[in-house]
Design an enzyme around this catalytic site. Structure first.
Site, PDB file in Angstrom:
ATOM      1  N   HIS A   1      20.015  37.006   6.162  1.00  0.00           N
ATOM      2  CA  HIS A   1      18.630  36.926   6.655  1.00  0.00           C
ATOM      3  C   HIS A   1      18.443  37.647   7.983  1.00  0.00           C
ATOM      4  O   HIS A   1      17.693  37.181   8.844  1.00  0.00           O
ATOM      5  CB  HIS A   1      18.194  35.459   6.796  1.00  0.00           C
ATOM      6  CG  HIS A   1      17.797  34.821   5.485  1.00  0.00           C
ATOM      7  ND1 HIS A   1      16.656  35.173   4.798  1.00  0.00           N
ATOM      8  CD2 HIS A   1      18.395  33.855   4.747  1.00  0.00           C
ATOM      9  CE1 HIS A   1      16.570  34.440   3.688  1.00  0.00           C
ATOM     10  NE2 HIS A   1      17.620  33.650   3.624  1.00  0.00           N
TER      11      HIS A   1
ATOM     12  N   GLU B   1       5.971  32.197   4.643  1.00  0.00           N
ATOM     13  CA  GLU B   1       5.633  33.358   3.812  1.00  0.00           C
ATOM     14  C   GLU B   1       4.150  33.358   3.452  1.00  0.00           C
ATOM     15  O   GLU B   1       3.499  34.392   3.432  1.00  0.00           O
ATOM     16  CB  GLU B   1       6.434  33.349   2.508  1.00  0.00           C
ATOM     17  CG  GLU B   1       7.891  33.748   2.645  1.00  0.00           C
ATOM     18  CD  GLU B   1       8.793  32.557   2.866  1.00  0.00           C
ATOM     19  OE1 GLU B   1       8.290  31.484   3.275  1.00  0.00           O
ATOM     20  OE2 GLU B   1      10.013  32.702   2.641  1.00  0.00           O
TER      21      GLU B   1
ATOM     22  N   ASP C   1      22.266  30.178   5.483  1.00  0.00           N
ATOM     23  CA  ASP C   1      21.775  29.973   4.120  1.00  0.00           C
ATOM     24  C   ASP C   1      21.654  31.289   3.355  1.00  0.00           C
ATOM     25  O   ASP C   1      21.501  32.354   3.950  1.00  0.00           O
ATOM     26  CB  ASP C   1      20.401  29.274   4.136  1.00  0.00           C
ATOM     27  CG  ASP C   1      19.359  30.103   4.871  1.00  0.00           C
ATOM     28  OD1 ASP C   1      19.715  30.703   5.902  1.00  0.00           O
ATOM     29  OD2 ASP C   1      18.214  30.177   4.413  1.00  0.00           O
ATOM     30  N   GLU C   2      21.749  31.166   2.039  1.00  0.00           N
ATOM     31  CA  GLU C   2      21.362  32.217   1.093  1.00  0.00           C
ATOM     32  C   GLU C   2      21.959  33.586   1.401  1.00  0.00           C
ATOM     33  O   GLU C   2      21.259  34.587   1.375  1.00  0.00           O
ATOM     34  CB  GLU C   2      19.828  32.343   1.065  1.00  0.00           C
ATOM     35  CG  GLU C   2      19.130  31.088   0.617  1.00  0.00           C
ATOM     36  CD  GLU C   2      17.617  31.249   0.583  1.00  0.00           C
ATOM     37  OE1 GLU C   2      17.019  30.836  -0.430  1.00  0.00           O
ATOM     38  OE2 GLU C   2      17.028  31.775   1.543  1.00  0.00           O
TER      39      GLU C   2
ATOM     40  N   ASP D   1      14.757  36.054  11.344  1.00  0.00           N
ATOM     41  CA  ASP D   1      14.889  36.154   9.887  1.00  0.00           C
ATOM     42  C   ASP D   1      14.600  37.604   9.500  1.00  0.00           C
ATOM     43  O   ASP D   1      14.300  38.435  10.358  1.00  0.00           O
ATOM     44  CB  ASP D   1      13.943  35.175   9.171  1.00  0.00           C
ATOM     45  CG  ASP D   1      14.520  34.708   7.835  1.00  0.00           C
ATOM     46  OD1 ASP D   1      14.937  35.570   7.031  1.00  0.00           O
ATOM     47  OD2 ASP D   1      14.569  33.491   7.591  1.00  0.00           O
TER      48      ASP D   1
ATOM     49  N   TRP E   1      19.537  21.053   2.803  1.00  0.00           N
ATOM     50  CA  TRP E   1      18.219  21.474   2.291  1.00  0.00           C
ATOM     51  C   TRP E   1      18.200  21.613   0.780  1.00  0.00           C
ATOM     52  O   TRP E   1      17.174  21.418   0.153  1.00  0.00           O
ATOM     53  CB  TRP E   1      17.777  22.786   2.955  1.00  0.00           C
ATOM     54  CG  TRP E   1      18.503  24.037   2.522  1.00  0.00           C
ATOM     55  CD1 TRP E   1      19.719  24.461   2.967  1.00  0.00           C
ATOM     56  CD2 TRP E   1      18.050  25.018   1.591  1.00  0.00           C
ATOM     57  NE1 TRP E   1      20.065  25.643   2.359  1.00  0.00           N
ATOM     58  CE2 TRP E   1      19.056  26.019   1.516  1.00  0.00           C
ATOM     59  CE3 TRP E   1      16.897  25.167   0.812  1.00  0.00           C
ATOM     60  CZ2 TRP E   1      18.936  27.141   0.694  1.00  0.00           C
ATOM     61  CZ3 TRP E   1      16.785  26.290  -0.008  1.00  0.00           C
ATOM     62  CH2 TRP E   1      17.797  27.262  -0.060  1.00  0.00           C
TER      63      TRP E   1
HETATM   64  C1  ACM Z   1      16.337  27.611   3.289  1.00  0.00           C
HETATM   65  O1  ACM Z   1      15.308  27.069   2.832  1.00  0.00           O
HETATM   66  N1  ACM Z   1      16.704  28.804   2.864  1.00  0.00           N
HETATM   67  C2  ACM Z   1      17.143  26.958   4.289  1.00  0.00           C
END
Ligand code: ACM
Ligand code: ZN
Length: 766
Positions: A267, A476, A332-333, A192, A399
């Site tokens: 990421h 985090e 993701d994201e 990440d 998710w």
């Molecule tokens: C995620 O929680 N960004 C998969």
């Protein structure tokens, strides 16, 4: 005859139910019958199995090791004895490839199964019936007959080791904890932005640079200053390939498959910090120190073929290390703005006929999937990989709620359910007061226990694509092993029962009884766990202008004791029975008591009285179901919010807050206040302005004041601001408050132009 049978059943049935309760195994076995007597494990007990089976030999060693830890005994193998534990592989109906039969008699135990996995699960059930540490107690197991097999094949736990790094020994502990409760998929989030954690022999720089950052652990994750050239990167770590092989083997002994996540195409700031050529702008950058993304590149450039060469080289080594069918490719994201500005990306889109950047991501994932399939493996990815077109054989990890999972299952794609609510274990499980800092949201033990992985939207044939469920632990906010234990325990036990036990057998009270045994084990072993299910929920309920407070706890068998005079509550404080009225400024403190003992630290809530407390709030636009605070009248419950935006606030996405309150009778008003929140990184902004109006008939309103916002929407951090109108004793029965939402997230914000949130906690009428 008929009568006799009835009588017999009536007598036996309650006994059987009680007997099930006596067997404190989690997850609850499909069937477990208590018999008379106990088996006593002795130094002379031997394990017996067919010596030709390597698998049984391995299982026997696993058993011997555990028994040695809790007893000091070194059990013999295949010797004559009067106390025998038999392991048997064969063909058994009903129990499938992970189930087992377990028969405990007074002098013998038999575990039989179709596979080694089943044998090991039979052992895990036995371990739960024994003390969890070495004591002087006799090692007795009640005589039982168990038939057991899982409801779902995928029973997962994810661990993020990028945000914070956790060494190999702790990873084994995590796997051990999973395996104790028959969880079988460890999703290892190895890559990440803030750290690349897997050694890649072809690219040693990835871990030399990408695994280390300047240590800012003492600062809030999102507010950390970025590194500057010359600062020493001392925080981090990575797993060598040797360590990974050892962990994979350790997991396999416990029937845990490790699914590595090699995140892409977003990421990956850690990879870009190592090799700037992987990004679109190719500008060098230092490893991130936390969640501050400004001017950071965190995407691969799908327009650059060298990026795919890099990924294929990395994946080739990953595939060598992990026998898992699935390789998780993230997805993701992805903030696609860098792709919009990149000539290579735009050229790729033109050549491939891709109309949107979502389709460019789809191109990326499909290209990687092709490579992974060529190696006889499959991809799994976060639900964003549905956007722009799902890759042909991809499995979806849902998710962002269950919508992605539902969509994928309807297209005949396999799905793993891991919705933020209730399966994100980085969210609070109690509090937030008195709890370690966590992400917003509240996923209590009972929320997890009540989760049903098959959504109502799917018919029986679509439901077959739901392979199971998984909890995710992002780190985090978690820096230590104890912190991980605390967030996972006991919620993982609730999830284990959701994914293993039959749907019909789930019973919250019964689970609580069995949980006690586990808590004792955690305490004996020095494992940290959350007692959040014992914490008292202090809930305001109002009716016709009267504020009442109701107290409840998820824990069963607990009494709630409370105070309203500021004193510390304990077993001798008043016992709570029914909701009680609040008529003046009051702090309620409450605690759950079992056997005269307070089960956790007290919870407290302060109520500040004003003229609108207990009154109904009528909204023109409904508040978001994600931010219900204390229900429909939360803005008149006397409770002021804190910066924890998941609990006290009504949220409105891209819509004005328009609230009308009937005070019941004409009142003299000196001051009107509405409390609002700004939290830049959560897309929450103060309103542009607030208009206060008053009326005597509820129809014709006159403006009392318009209060502008003097705080910039780009102001970071968390800001609570009261918008106040002074009225000097004006008389009115009705109040209307209109808080104007921001037109969109401001320039430079990751959500620039998208709707922003408006949050309010209370309308105070004085
Ligand atoms: C995620 O929680 N960004 C998969
Ligand atoms: Zn690019």
């Amino acid at each position: 005859m008929f009568l006799k049978k009835m009588t017999l059943l009536a007598v036996l049935f309650p006994l059987l139910l009680a007997a099930q309760n006596d067997i404190p195994i989690i997850p609850k076995p499909v069937s477990a019958i208590r018999k008379d007597g106990v088996f006593t494990l002795q130094p002379s007990t031997v394990i017996r199995y067919d010596m030709n089976s390597k698998e049984l030999a391995a299982a026997a060693i696993f058993f011997q090791k555990h028994i040695n830890t809790v007893s000091g005994f070194q059990l013999g193998v295949n010797k004559p004895s009067l106390s025998i534990i038999t392991l048997k592989l064969g063909k058994f109906d009903e129990i499938g490839n992970e189930g087992y039969n377990l028969e405990v008699g007074a002098t013998s135990i038999t575990i039989s199964a179709n596979t080694k996995a089943g044998i090991v699960y039979g052992m895990q059930s036995i371990f739960q019936l024994l003390p969890s540490i070495r004591t002087n107690a006799l090692l007795q197991i009640p005589c039982i007959q168990v038939k057991d097999f899982p409801r779902f094949g995928y029973r997962g736990m994810m661990l993020d080791v990028s945000r914070h790094f956790f060494g190999p020994e702790f990873v084994k502990e995590y796997i051990d904890l999973m395996a104790s409760y028959k969880m079988n998929r460890f999703h290892w989030h190895l890559v990440d932005d803030p750290g690349w954690r897997i050694e890649i022999k072809k690219y040693p720089e990835l871990t030399k640079t990408g695994a280390w950052r300047v240590d800012k652990t003492n600062k809030n994750w999102s507010d950390r200053q970025q590194a500057i050239p010359g600062e020493k990167a001392t925080y981090g770590g990575y797993y060598t390939q040797e360590q990974i092989k050892d962990i994979v083997k350790y997991a396999a002994e416990r029937n845990v498959t490790i699914i590595p996540e090699i995140e892409m195409p977003g990421h990956v700031a850690s990879a870009v910090a190592t090799f700037p050529y992987l990004s679109c702008n190719q500008i060098p950058q230092l490893p991130m120190t936390g969640g501050n993304y400004s001017n950071m590149s965190s995407n691969y450039c799908p327009g650059n073929d060298s990026v795919f060469t890099f990924i294929e080289n990395v994946l080739s080594e990953v595939i060598q290390l992990f026998p898992s069918t699935y390789i998780h490719v993230g997805g993701d994201e992805v903030d696609k703005s860098s792709w919009k500005k990149c000539v290579r990306c735009q050229h790729r889109m033109k050549v491939e006929g891709l109309k949107t950047e979502e389709e460019l991501q789809s191109y990326f994932v499909k290209r990687v999937e092709k490579f992974i399939i060529s190696k006889k493996r499959k991809i799994i990815g976060w639900d964003e990989i549905l956007e722009g077109g799902i890759a042909p054989e991809a499995t979806i990890m849902s998710w962002r709620g269950e919508a992605g999972g539902i969509e994928a299952a309807k297209m005949d794609h396999d799905v793993v359910m891991t919705p933020g609510y209730p399966l994100y274990f980085d969210h609070y499980q109690a509090g937030p007061e008195g709890e370690p800092q966590a992400f917003g949201g509240m996923n209590t033990l009972k929320n997890v226990y009540d989760y049903e992985p098959i959504p109502k939207e799917l018919n029986a044939s679509q439901a077959k694509f739901v392979m199971g469920a998984q909890a995710n632990l992002w780190t985090e906010m978690i820096t230590t092993a104890e912190g991980i234990e605390y967030m996972v325990l006991p919620r993982m036990l609730a999830l284990a029962e959701v994914v293993w036990s039959t749907k019909d057998s789930r019973n919250w009270n019964d689970f609580n009884v069995r949980l006690k045994n586990q808590f004792r084990g955690f305490e004996q072993r020095g494992i940290r766990y959350c007692k959040g299910n014992f914490k008292v929920n202090i809930v305001p309920v109002s009716q016709n202008g009267q504020l009442n407070v109701s107290l409840n706890t998820e824990s069963i068998n607990g009494e709630i004791h409370y105070t309203t005079d500021g004193s510390y509550p304990n077993a001798f404080s008043p016992l709570y029975t029914t909701p009680f009225p609040i008529n003046k400024n009051t702090t309620v403190k409450a605690v759950t008591v079992i056997d005269r003992q307070s089960m956790s630290s007290p919870v407290e809530q302060t109520y500040a009285m004003h003229q609108a407390v207990g009154r109904e709030v009528v909204y023109t636009n409904a508040f978001s179901k994600y931010y219900p605070a204390n229900g429909p009248n939360s803005l008149t419950d006397g409770v002021r919010g804190t910066t924890s935006h998941g609990k006290y606030w009504h949220g409105f996405s891209g819509q004005d807050l328009i609230a009308t309150i009937d005070l019941g009778k004409e009142a003299s008003i000196n001051k009107l206040t509405i409390g609002c929140l700004q939290n830049y990184k959560s897309w929450i902004f103060l309103p542009q302005q607030v208009k206060f109006e008053i009326s005597n008939d509820g129809k014709n309103f006159t403006e009392a004041a318009v209060v502008p916002n003097n705080v910039s929407s780009s102001e970071g951090g968390e800001i609570i601001k009261d918008f106040i109108a002074t009225l000097n004793g004006q008389k009115a029965r009705y109040i209307r408050v209109t808080a104007k939402v921001i037109d969109g997230c401001p320039k430079g914000h990751p959500g620039e132009g998208h709707p922003g949130w408006l949050f309010a906690d209370e309308i105070v009428v004085e």
